[in-house]
Design a protein around this motif. Structure first.
Motif, PDB file in Angstrom:
ATOM      1  N   ASP A 214       1.125  -1.334   0.339  1.00 31.38           N
ATOM      2  CA  ASP A 214       0.036  -0.039   0.139  1.00 31.38           C
ATOM      3  C   ASP A 214       0.996   1.021   0.175  1.00 31.38           C
ATOM      4  OD1 ASP A 214      -2.185  -1.452  -0.128  1.00 31.38           O
ATOM      5  OD2 ASP A 214      -2.262  -1.144   2.268  1.00 31.38           O
ATOM      6  N   TRP A 215       1.988   1.475   0.546  1.00 33.04           N
ATOM      7  CA  TRP A 215       3.144   2.964   0.434  1.00 33.04           C
ATOM      8  C   TRP A 215       3.698   2.227  -0.840  1.00 33.04           C
ATOM      9  CZ3 TRP A 215       3.168   6.950   2.494  1.00 33.04           C
ATOM     10  CH2 TRP A 215       4.259   7.958   2.347  1.00 33.04           C
ATOM     11  N   GLY A 216       3.963   1.445  -1.596  1.00 32.72           N
ATOM     12  CA  GLY A 216       3.870   1.740  -3.087  1.00 32.72           C
ATOM     13  C   GLY A 216       3.149   2.091  -3.608  1.00 32.72           C
ATOM     14  N   TYR A 217       2.567   2.087  -3.261  1.00 33.25           N
ATOM     15  CA  TYR A 217       0.946   2.072  -4.532  1.00 33.25           C
ATOM     16  C   TYR A 217       0.999   3.999  -4.612  1.00 33.25           C
ATOM     17  CZ  TYR A 217      -3.779   3.193  -6.378  1.00 33.25           C
ATOM     18  OH  TYR A 217      -4.830   3.421  -7.249  1.00 33.25           O
ATOM     19  N   CYS A 218       0.894   4.545  -2.553  1.00 34.39           N
ATOM     20  CA  CYS A 218       0.569   5.692  -2.597  1.00 34.39           C
ATOM     21  C   CYS A 218       2.204   6.442  -3.444  1.00 34.39           C
ATOM     22  CB  CYS A 218       0.724   6.484  -1.127  1.00 34.39           C
ATOM     23  SG  CYS A 218      -0.248   5.149   0.313  1.00 34.39           S
ATOM     24  N   ARG A 219       3.575   6.242  -2.726  1.00 35.47           N
ATOM     25  CA  ARG A 219       4.631   6.796  -3.261  1.00 35.47           C
ATOM     26  C   ARG A 219       4.302   7.019  -5.220  1.00 35.47           C
ATOM     27  NH1 ARG A 219       7.442   9.891  -0.697  1.00 35.47           N
ATOM     28  NH2 ARG A 219       9.046   9.414  -2.339  1.00 35.47           N
ATOM     29  N   LEU A 220       3.573   5.157  -5.240  1.00 35.52           N
ATOM     30  CA  LEU A 220       3.268   5.873  -7.245  1.00 35.52           C
ATOM     31  C   LEU A 220       2.469   7.070  -7.451  1.00 35.52           C
ATOM     32  CD1 LEU A 220       3.045   4.226  -9.957  1.00 35.52           C
ATOM     33  CD2 LEU A 220       1.557   2.824  -9.118  1.00 35.52           C
ATOM     34  N   LEU A 221       1.327   6.887  -6.267  1.00 33.45           N
ATOM     35  CA  LEU A 221       0.184   8.548  -7.532  1.00 33.45           C
ATOM     36  C   LEU A 221       1.154   9.775  -6.672  1.00 33.45           C
ATOM     37  CD1 LEU A 221      -2.389   6.992  -5.357  1.00 33.45           C
ATOM     38  CD2 LEU A 221      -2.520   7.716  -7.608  1.00 33.45           C
ATOM     39  N   ASN A 222       2.267   9.828  -5.226  1.00 36.37           N
ATOM     40  CA  ASN A 222       3.110  11.054  -5.652  1.00 36.37           C
ATOM     41  C   ASN A 222       4.031  10.885  -7.000  1.00 36.37           C
ATOM     42  OD1 ASN A 222       2.567  12.780  -3.514  1.00 36.37           O
ATOM     43  ND2 ASN A 222       5.289  12.097  -3.342  1.00 36.37           N
ATOM     44  N   THR A 223       4.397  10.525  -7.566  1.00 37.94           N
ATOM     45  CA  THR A 223       5.363  10.648  -8.345  1.00 37.94           C
ATOM     46  C   THR A 223       4.920  10.783  -9.915  1.00 37.94           C
ATOM     47  OG1 THR A 223       7.091   8.696  -7.771  1.00 37.94           O
ATOM     48  CG2 THR A 223       7.106   9.087  -9.321  1.00 37.94           C
ATOM     49  N   VAL A 224       3.194  10.278  -9.581  1.00 35.20           N
ATOM     50  CA  VAL A 224       3.080  10.587 -10.792  1.00 35.20           C
ATOM     51  C   VAL A 224       2.390  12.168 -10.949  1.00 35.20           C
ATOM     52  CG1 VAL A 224       0.622  10.629 -11.875  1.00 35.20           C
ATOM     53  CG2 VAL A 224       1.799   8.308 -11.518  1.00 35.20           C
ATOM     54  N   SER A 225       1.986  12.751  -9.096  1.00 33.44           N
ATOM     55  CA  SER A 225       1.331  14.187  -9.072  1.00 33.44           C
ATOM     56  C   SER A 225       2.472  15.259  -9.507  1.00 33.44           C
ATOM     57  CB  SER A 225       0.795  14.072  -7.807  1.00 33.44           C
ATOM     58  OG  SER A 225       1.936  13.969  -6.888  1.00 33.44           O
ATOM     59  N   TYR A 226       3.764  14.541  -9.472  1.00 29.82           N
ATOM     60  CA  TYR A 226       4.812  16.025  -9.433  1.00 29.82           C
ATOM     61  C   TYR A 226       5.153  15.292 -10.997  1.00 29.82           C
ATOM     62  CZ  TYR A 226       6.987  15.841  -5.302  1.00 29.82           C
ATOM     63  OH  TYR A 226       7.394  16.521  -4.031  1.00 29.82           O
ATOM     64  N   TYR A 227       5.107  14.781 -11.978  1.00 25.40           N
ATOM     65  CA  TYR A 227       5.437  14.663 -13.597  1.00 25.40           C
ATOM     66  C   TYR A 227       3.928  15.602 -13.962  1.00 25.40           C
ATOM     67  CZ  TYR A 227       8.695  11.305 -13.699  1.00 25.40           C
ATOM     68  OH  TYR A 227       9.769  11.128 -13.617  1.00 25.40           O
ATOM     69  N   LEU A 228       2.551  15.770 -12.954  1.00 17.34           N
ATOM     70  CA  LEU A 228       1.341  15.788 -13.365  1.00 17.34           C
ATOM     71  C   LEU A 228       1.755  17.762 -13.432  1.00 17.34           C
ATOM     72  CD1 LEU A 228      -1.356  13.569 -13.145  1.00 17.34           C
ATOM     73  CD2 LEU A 228      -0.155  14.034 -15.516  1.00 17.34           C
ATOM     74  N   TYR A 229       2.003  18.271 -12.190  1.00 15.08           N
ATOM     75  CA  TYR A 229       2.191  19.214 -11.655  1.00 15.08           C
ATOM     76  C   TYR A 229       3.338  19.619 -11.061  1.00 15.08           C
ATOM     77  CZ  TYR A 229      -3.012  18.160 -11.998  1.00 15.08           C
ATOM     78  OH  TYR A 229      -3.886  18.117 -12.096  1.00 15.08           O
ATOM     79  N   PRO A 230       4.347  19.971 -11.756  1.00 12.17           N
ATOM     80  CA  PRO A 230       5.693  20.073 -11.403  1.00 12.17           C
ATOM     81  C   PRO A 230       5.739  21.634 -11.096  1.00 12.17           C
ATOM     82  CG  PRO A 230       5.750  20.377 -13.474  1.00 12.17           C
ATOM     83  CD  PRO A 230       4.296  19.853 -13.342  1.00 12.17           C
ATOM     84  N   ASP A 231       5.615  22.288 -10.841  1.00 10.41           N
ATOM     85  CA  ASP A 231       5.240  23.912 -10.411  1.00 10.41           C
ATOM     86  C   ASP A 231       4.058  23.736  -9.648  1.00 10.41           C
ATOM     87  OD1 ASP A 231       7.592  24.279 -12.042  1.00 10.41           O
ATOM     88  OD2 ASP A 231       6.527  24.298 -13.960  1.00 10.41           O
ATOM     89  N   GLU A 232       3.358  23.180  -9.262  1.00 10.39           N
ATOM     90  CA  GLU A 232       1.935  23.198  -9.134  1.00 10.39           C
ATOM     91  C   GLU A 232       1.876  22.699  -7.144  1.00 10.39           C
ATOM     92  OE1 GLU A 232      -0.535  26.145  -9.186  1.00 10.39           O
ATOM     93  OE2 GLU A 232       0.435  26.257 -10.602  1.00 10.39           O
ATOM     94  N   SER A 233       2.489  22.929  -6.239  1.00 12.97           N
ATOM     95  CA  SER A 233       2.399  22.207  -4.817  1.00 12.97           C
ATOM     96  C   SER A 233       1.420  21.065  -4.320  1.00 12.97           C
ATOM     97  CB  SER A 233       3.331  22.945  -3.931  1.00 12.97           C
ATOM     98  OG  SER A 233       2.238  23.477  -3.575  1.00 12.97           O
ATOM     99  N   ASN A 234       0.391  22.657  -4.291  1.00 16.32           N
ATOM    100  CA  ASN A 234      -1.246  21.580  -3.871  1.00 16.32           C
ATOM    101  C   ASN A 234      -1.981  21.275  -4.741  1.00 16.32           C
ATOM    102  OD1 ASN A 234      -0.936  23.100  -1.097  1.00 16.32           O
ATOM    103  ND2 ASN A 234      -1.601  25.335  -1.721  1.00 16.32           N
ATOM    104  N   ARG A 235      -1.824  21.116  -6.273  1.00 21.07           N
ATOM    105  CA  ARG A 235      -2.416  20.621  -6.418  1.00 21.07           C
ATOM    106  C   ARG A 235      -1.978  18.829  -6.459  1.00 21.07           C
ATOM    107  NH1 ARG A 235      -3.396  22.515 -12.806  1.00 21.07           N
ATOM    108  NH2 ARG A 235      -1.215  23.452 -12.764  1.00 21.07           N
ATOM    109  N   ARG A 236      -0.994  19.047  -6.087  1.00 18.93           N
ATOM    110  CA  ARG A 236      -0.420  17.500  -6.120  1.00 18.93           C
ATOM    111  C   ARG A 236      -1.085  16.468  -4.935  1.00 18.93           C
ATOM    112  NH1 ARG A 236       5.180  20.263  -7.216  1.00 18.93           N
ATOM    113  NH2 ARG A 236       5.311  19.891  -5.108  1.00 18.93           N
ATOM    114  N   PRO A 237      -1.283  17.319  -3.735  1.00 17.59           N
ATOM    115  CA  PRO A 237      -1.361  16.234  -2.949  1.00 17.59           C
ATOM    116  C   PRO A 237      -3.337  16.258  -2.999  1.00 17.59           C
ATOM    117  CG  PRO A 237      -1.256  18.395  -1.824  1.00 17.59           C
ATOM    118  CD  PRO A 237      -0.444  18.635  -3.392  1.00 17.59           C
TER     119      PRO A 237
END
Length: 516
Positions: A214-237
């Protein structure tokens, strides 16, 4: 049972055709059944989509009025007792040196003319081993890779290249420059109206293919968020929270000033992570979003209630080791037992170290039961098995104990990392130093793998050791667990044999640690 889960069994319905008469064509019968099945599936899919939209809409309405200020608790501390700066050394009785055999009387030699001595020549300096030839650098392909379709995103996740389909509307989501309940609800509503199901199907496929927990899955989604929103820190969470909720996890979102945090519950205790409680459940801030570490915040804003389809907690335990990319290195280790020297080289994967370094501190059971990477386990076993082959299990356990005690250097986490940092067994082999609980996790793994014996961890104030259930009685210090006798084996008590407990813990009842 939730509304959506009641619809799922309908998707598995198989329509059995009526038995045909001799004049009927089997193909016609099954074609008719196939058509009926497709119609039923389309109808069920439509109802399922409508139900999902309804549940999301209800949750969006909840987000309008359910916000309140929650008291934020500082991170829990597992043990406040300080660890020793130096590991104690056991006082073992000195073993008598073997008496040298008497030298034989010199035999009389015939008289010879003495030969003048020549000056001794110095020994030649050792010739250094040549450095290994550098690996050839791979030349980039002259033909560039074709550009990805507009609805694909390529990420690198712990050394693995992954391409995922996503809805291009996600990148058009309104930036959350000013954080408020209204802005968060608006983001939820926006994502709810996009086509997120194909992405989640792929993300779950990656989770299965890479054996992520489950934690690896969280990290996967978190990594995708950085690729989608590299400059938008609040859209990632917000993205991570939305996808976790739609993956069935009871993730929550909160904010403080202009930072947004994702908070997760877990069946394990998460230490050194701020949290708040709702409905008798702790929700931890674990780095999926803004950082609150080092701040003096006493509260944050979140919502009451939860999404109807999101109830699972994030489980940090491992069913198997994740299949991450490979970046290999080797660690040379050596130890001495009964005046004999032993050496071995252990293979380590630096990419796995990166994954394990992402872990927050959780219950010791998770580390005590964690698997070890294939190459690391193989080289450990290949290096140590010949050493203990043919030995009595007690001698073999002693040799493994001496390996962990003396081949690894001791240092507290505060000294090495400046914070408490529990290490998985292979991390103890990778980092320059490790302390008592780290050594216990490694020793437990070795005893289980090489000797096939049961091991438990022993948590004393400021110290962790192990105890082994041997096949026959062993003299020395022991403890009873579940009606069975376990002999204390301490990987931090330098040069101590099995059955030797540190003197200060002889009358202390430890907490028993069993791997999960």
């Amino acid at each position: 049972m939730t509304r959506l889960s009641r619809l799922i069994p309908l998707l598995a319905v198989f329509i059995l055709p009526t038995l045909p008469s001799p004049s009927q064509d089997f193909d016609d019968i099954f074609d008719s059944a196939d058509d009926e099945f497709k119609k039923l599936k389309q109808q069920t899919d439509s109802e399922f989509s409508q139900m999902k939209a309804s549940v999301d809409e209800e949750f969006g309405e909840l987000l309008e009025n359910a916000w309140k200020e929650f008291e934020l608790a500082s991170g829990l501390v597992r043990d406040t007792t300080p660890k020793p700066k130096q590991p104690p050394v056991a006082k073992t009785p000195a073993k008598p040196e073997p008496k040298p055999a008497p030298e034989p009387e010199p035999e009389p030699q015939p008289e010879t003319t003495p030969v003048p001595e020549t000056p001794s020549q110095p020994e030649p300096a050792p010739v250094p081993k040549p450095a290994p030839a550098p690996k050839p650098v791979e030349k980039p392909s002259e033909t560039p890779a074709p550009p990805l379709p507009a609805d694909r995103i390529a990420i690198k996740f712990y050394g693995t290249e992954i391409t995922l389909k996503y809805d291009r509307l996600w990148k058009r989501a309104t930036p959350l420059n000013r954080v408020s309940p209204e802005a968060i609800k608006s983001s939820w509503d926006y994502f709810s109206k996009t086509d997120y199901s194909p992405f989640l199907e792929q993300a779950n496929y990656v989770k299965s293919a890479m054996a992520l927990n489950d934690w690896g899955y969280c990290r996967l989604l978190n990594t995708v968020s950085y690729y989608l929103y590299p400059d938008e820190s609040n859209r990632r969470p917000v993205f991570v929270w939305f996808m976790l909720v739609h993956s069935g996890f009871d993730a929550r979102i909160g904010y403080l000033d202009d930072q947004i945090f994702v908070m997760i519950p877990s069946p394990q205790t998460v230490y050194a992570a701020p949290f708040y409680e709702f409905d008798n459940r702790k929700y931890y801030i674990t780095g999926l979003g803004g950082s609150i570490y080092g701040s003096e915040a006493k509260s944050l804003y979140s919502y009451e209630g939860r999404h109807e389809e999101a109830s699972k907690a994030i489980d940090f335990s491992f069913a198997e080791i994740p299949k991450v990319g490979r970046k290999e290195t080797t660690k040379h280790l050596n130890f001495e037992y009964e005046r004999a020297q032993y050496d071995l080289d252990v293979a380590l994967n630096e990419t796995m170290m990166e994954f394990m370094n992402s872990y927050p501190q959780v219950d010791l059971d998770v580390y005590f039961g964690a698997p070890v990477s294939t190459d690391t386990a193989r080289t450990l076993i290949e290096g140590l098995k010949p050493v203990i082959d043919g030995k009595d299990e007690k001698i073999a356990a002693n040799m493994l104990l001496r390996f962990v005690q003396t081949s690894l250097k001791y240092q507290t986490d505060d000294e090495q990392f400046q914070y408490e940092n529990y290490l998985f067994p292979e991390e103890s082999l990778y980092y320059p130093y490790c302390d008592c609980e780290d050594r216990s996790f490694l020793y437990g793994f070795l005893v289980r793998e090489l000797l096939g014996l049961e091991v438990v961890g022993l948590q004393f104030p400021g110290h962790v050791a192990t105890a082994v259930k041997f096949s026959s009685a062993v003299p020395g210090d022991s403890i009873t667990v579940g009606g069975s006798n376990y002999t204390i084996c301490d990987p931090t008590y330098i040069n101590a044999d099995i059955g030797m407990c540190m003197p200060q813990f002889l009358d202390v009842k430890p907490v028993i640690i069993k791997g999960i």
